[in-house]
Design a protein around this motif. Structure first.
Motif, PDB file in Angstrom:
ATOM      1  N   SER A 159       0.809  -1.215   0.000  1.00 33.40           N
ATOM      2  CA  SER A 159       0.000   0.000   0.000  1.00 33.40           C
ATOM      3  C   SER A 159       0.839   1.261   0.000  1.00 33.40           C
ATOM      4  CB  SER A 159      -0.916   0.016   1.223  1.00 33.40           C
ATOM      5  OG  SER A 159      -0.164   0.150   2.419  1.00 33.40           O
ATOM      6  N   GLY A 160       2.149   1.085   0.223  1.00 35.92           N
ATOM      7  CA  GLY A 160       3.041   2.251   0.251  1.00 35.92           C
ATOM      8  C   GLY A 160       3.048   2.962   1.577  1.00 35.92           C
ATOM      9  N   ASP A 161       2.383   2.366   2.607  1.00 36.97           N
ATOM     10  CA  ASP A 161       2.273   3.030   3.902  1.00 36.97           C
ATOM     11  C   ASP A 161       3.436   2.738   4.834  1.00 36.97           C
ATOM     12  OD1 ASP A 161      -0.162   4.163   3.220  1.00 36.97           O
ATOM     13  OD2 ASP A 161      -1.297   2.421   3.935  1.00 36.97           O
ATOM     14  N   VAL A 162       4.284   1.775   4.486  1.00 37.48           N
ATOM     15  CA  VAL A 162       5.377   1.408   5.375  1.00 37.48           C
ATOM     16  C   VAL A 162       6.601   1.054   4.531  1.00 37.48           C
ATOM     17  CG1 VAL A 162       4.562  -0.983   5.461  1.00 37.48           C
ATOM     18  CG2 VAL A 162       6.078  -0.147   7.239  1.00 37.48           C
ATOM     19  N   PRO A 163       7.786   1.520   4.912  1.00 42.77           N
ATOM     20  CA  PRO A 163       9.004   1.177   4.168  1.00 42.77           C
ATOM     21  C   PRO A 163       9.244  -0.329   4.173  1.00 42.77           C
ATOM     22  CG  PRO A 163       9.401   2.988   5.692  1.00 42.77           C
ATOM     23  CD  PRO A 163       8.046   2.439   6.019  1.00 42.77           C
ATOM     24  N   ALA A 164       9.892  -0.818   3.129  1.00 38.20           N
ATOM     25  CA  ALA A 164      10.131  -2.257   3.004  1.00 38.20           C
ATOM     26  C   ALA A 164      10.925  -2.801   4.170  1.00 38.20           C
ATOM     27  CB  ALA A 164      10.857  -2.540   1.682  1.00 38.20           C
ATOM     28  N   GLU A 165      11.933  -2.032   4.658  1.00 39.44           N
ATOM     29  CA  GLU A 165      12.749  -2.502   5.767  1.00 39.44           C
ATOM     30  C   GLU A 165      11.925  -2.613   7.040  1.00 39.44           C
ATOM     31  OE1 GLU A 165      15.803   0.509   5.165  1.00 39.44           O
ATOM     32  OE2 GLU A 165      17.285  -1.108   5.153  1.00 39.44           O
ATOM     33  N   ALA A 166      11.008  -1.656   7.255  1.00 40.50           N
ATOM     34  CA  ALA A 166      10.142  -1.717   8.429  1.00 40.50           C
ATOM     35  C   ALA A 166       9.184  -2.900   8.328  1.00 40.50           C
ATOM     36  CB  ALA A 166       9.359  -0.413   8.579  1.00 40.50           C
ATOM     37  N   GLN A 167       8.684  -3.190   7.105  1.00 41.71           N
ATOM     38  CA  GLN A 167       7.809  -4.346   6.920  1.00 41.71           C
ATOM     39  C   GLN A 167       8.557  -5.633   7.237  1.00 41.71           C
ATOM     40  OE1 GLN A 167       4.402  -4.178   5.882  1.00 41.71           O
ATOM     41  NE2 GLN A 167       4.513  -6.254   6.703  1.00 41.71           N
ATOM     42  N   GLN A 168       9.838  -5.712   6.836  1.00 44.36           N
ATOM     43  CA  GLN A 168      10.658  -6.882   7.137  1.00 44.36           C
ATOM     44  C   GLN A 168      10.799  -7.063   8.643  1.00 44.36           C
ATOM     45  OE1 GLN A 168      14.640  -6.676   5.611  1.00 44.36           O
ATOM     46  NE2 GLN A 168      15.224  -8.702   6.361  1.00 44.36           N
ATOM     47  N   PHE A 169      10.993  -5.933   9.342  1.00 44.50           N
ATOM     48  CA  PHE A 169      11.124  -5.977  10.805  1.00 44.50           C
ATOM     49  C   PHE A 169       9.837  -6.482  11.446  1.00 44.50           C
ATOM     50  CE2 PHE A 169      10.447  -3.978  14.913  1.00 44.50           C
ATOM     51  CZ  PHE A 169      11.591  -4.335  15.594  1.00 44.50           C
ATOM     52  N   LEU A 170       8.688  -5.941  11.010  1.00 42.74           N
ATOM     53  CA  LEU A 170       7.409  -6.336  11.576  1.00 42.74           C
ATOM     54  C   LEU A 170       7.129  -7.810  11.298  1.00 42.74           C
ATOM     55  CD1 LEU A 170       5.247  -3.215  10.609  1.00 42.74           C
ATOM     56  CD2 LEU A 170       6.199  -3.766  12.848  1.00 42.74           C
TER      57      LEU A 170
END
Length: 416
Positions: free
Chosen positions: A355-366
């Motif tokens: 959705s473009g709401d979260v950076p890819a690196e942050a998504q990896q962390f989550l």
């Protein structure tokens, strides 16, 4: 920690650094939440030099001794180690590591709201000084650098020697500052005393409190106050507070998770002096050439970025402040098993990189923290650390507490 060796030499690298900093905005709230929950009990496993022979004292008398302590002048060195089980992801972890000098445009590395959250991970050595309620200083010692936060009367200064950046705020007579409400972020305590005050607020019928012998901390004789949950299901195993036998000041604060293993957080004095600190400890003038950020300017940037502490939740900008927070947040259960239920405005679930709401690196962390779960409430994701767990449902509710994942799912099912 070692300094960040990368150098911002062109637009591509600058963009990557800014991206890491943006990603860190999603991660830091998790770390801060861990420390906030750890204030239900924090840890120090610092070496003692023997158990002194002290007069017997009851737990109630020791608690009263802490409450009656009027020591307002001290200086010393504090060691804080935090292990919440939050994974490190290379360059992403560097986005909030002490050695990182890269920042997104408009950010100041001296901003206390960003810098002090570094205490949520790793091991840090602090120099602290206090002379009454209007004069405090906290310095984070780094390799060949130092970060200092100074409060003197109505003036608050912070300075990062690595980047030669300074931050300035002025309090009004009501105690509020331009930019931030407190000189030091309240969810990141920096002394055993601050930690002890918070854990004792949580003590009640669901808590067992006893005196567990004596110790010597930073050359001072101390009693050990042992605090344990009476309830099952909490991620908190025990809390130990070493209290100065003479003046009642907490010298060491210890939290062990119920899952076992090493302490989740260590915080204790290695040196302490209760004499009046030198007046020069609380004075500051920006060095020549320092870049100074005024609090009002920093606040404008932060309002653009979203609410600190809850910024990882979609639409959470209004939570935790004013009427909006009280309407959308409620507490389920009591004592050590208390769970906060937060309803995000609009009922939206987790943001995604698609959705473009979260950076890819942050998504990896989550994703590295989360487990998919389902129940009467529907479906969602449980994010886990050693102390704090959170269930984020797909329909926009968040259940968070120092409890097991099963307790969160049960709370969500009961609320369905």
């Amino acid at each position: 920690m070692a300094p960040n060796d990368s150098v911002e030499t062109n637009g591509g690298i600058r963009g990557n650094t800014a991206g890491r900093r943006k990603a860190a905005r999603y991660i830091v709230p998790v770390a801060v939440a861990g420390v906030a929950a750890a204030t239900i009990g924090l840890v120090p496993a610092l070496a003692s030099t023997g158990d002194p022979d002290l007069p017997k004292i009851t737990a109630q008398q020791l608690i009263e001794k802490i409450a009656a302590s009027d020591t307002q002048q001290l200086s010393g060195t504090v060691k804080i180690s935090t292990d919440l089980g939050i994974p490190s992801l290379g360059g992403l972890a560097g986005s909030f590591a002490p050695g990182d000098t890269g920042s997104a445009e408009g950010d100041s590395t001296a901003d206390p709201q960003t810098k002090m959250t570094e205490l949520a991970t790793g091991t840090h050595t602090l120099r602290v000084a206090a002379d009454g309620p209007d004069k405090q200083r906290v310095s984070i010692l780094e390799n060949a650098a130092e970060y200092s936060l100074i409060h003197n009367g109505d003036q608050v200064w912070a300075y990062d020697s690595k980047t030669n950046q300074a931050y300035h705020a002025t309090e009004d007579r009501s105690g509020k500052k331009s930019g931030h409400s407190t000189p030091v972020p309240e969810d990141v305590p920096t002394t055993p005393k601050a930690l002890a005050e918070q854990v004792l607020k949580a003590a009640g019928p669901t808590t067992s409190v006893t005196v567990d012998g004596t110790a010597q901390v930073a050359g001072r004789d101390a009693y050990k106050l042992l605090i344990k949950p009476r309830q099952s299901g909490s991620t908190i195993g025990s809390v130990t507070v070493a209290v100065d036998a003479k003046n009642g000041v907490p010298l060491k604060f210890t939290l062990l998770p119920s899952s076992g293993g090493k302490a989740a957080v260590d915080a204790g004095f290695t040196k302490v002096d209760f004499a009046k600190p030198a007046a020069s400890s609380f004075t500051f003038t920006p060095p020549k050439g320092a870049e100074v950020t005024e609090a009002d300017d920093a606040k404008a940037q932060q309002e653009t970025d979203g609410a600190a502490g809850l910024g990882m939740f979609p639409g959470a900008e209004g939570l935790g402040s004013g009427d909006q927070g009280s309407k959308d947040t409620k507490v389920i259960g009591e004592g050590w098993n208390a769970i906060a239920e937060i309803r995000t405005p609009g009922g939206t679930g987790l943001p995604t990189k698609e959705s473009g709401d979260v950076p890819a690196e942050a998504q990896q962390f989550l994703d590295s923290l989360g487990d998919k779960v389902s129940g009467k409430f529907g479906s969602g994701t449980v994010f886990k650390t050693r102390l704090v767990n959170a269930l984020m449902t797909d329909d926009g509710k968040v259940y968070v507490g120092a409890v097991t994942p099963d307790a969160l799912v049960k709370a969500a099912d009961n609320a369905a």
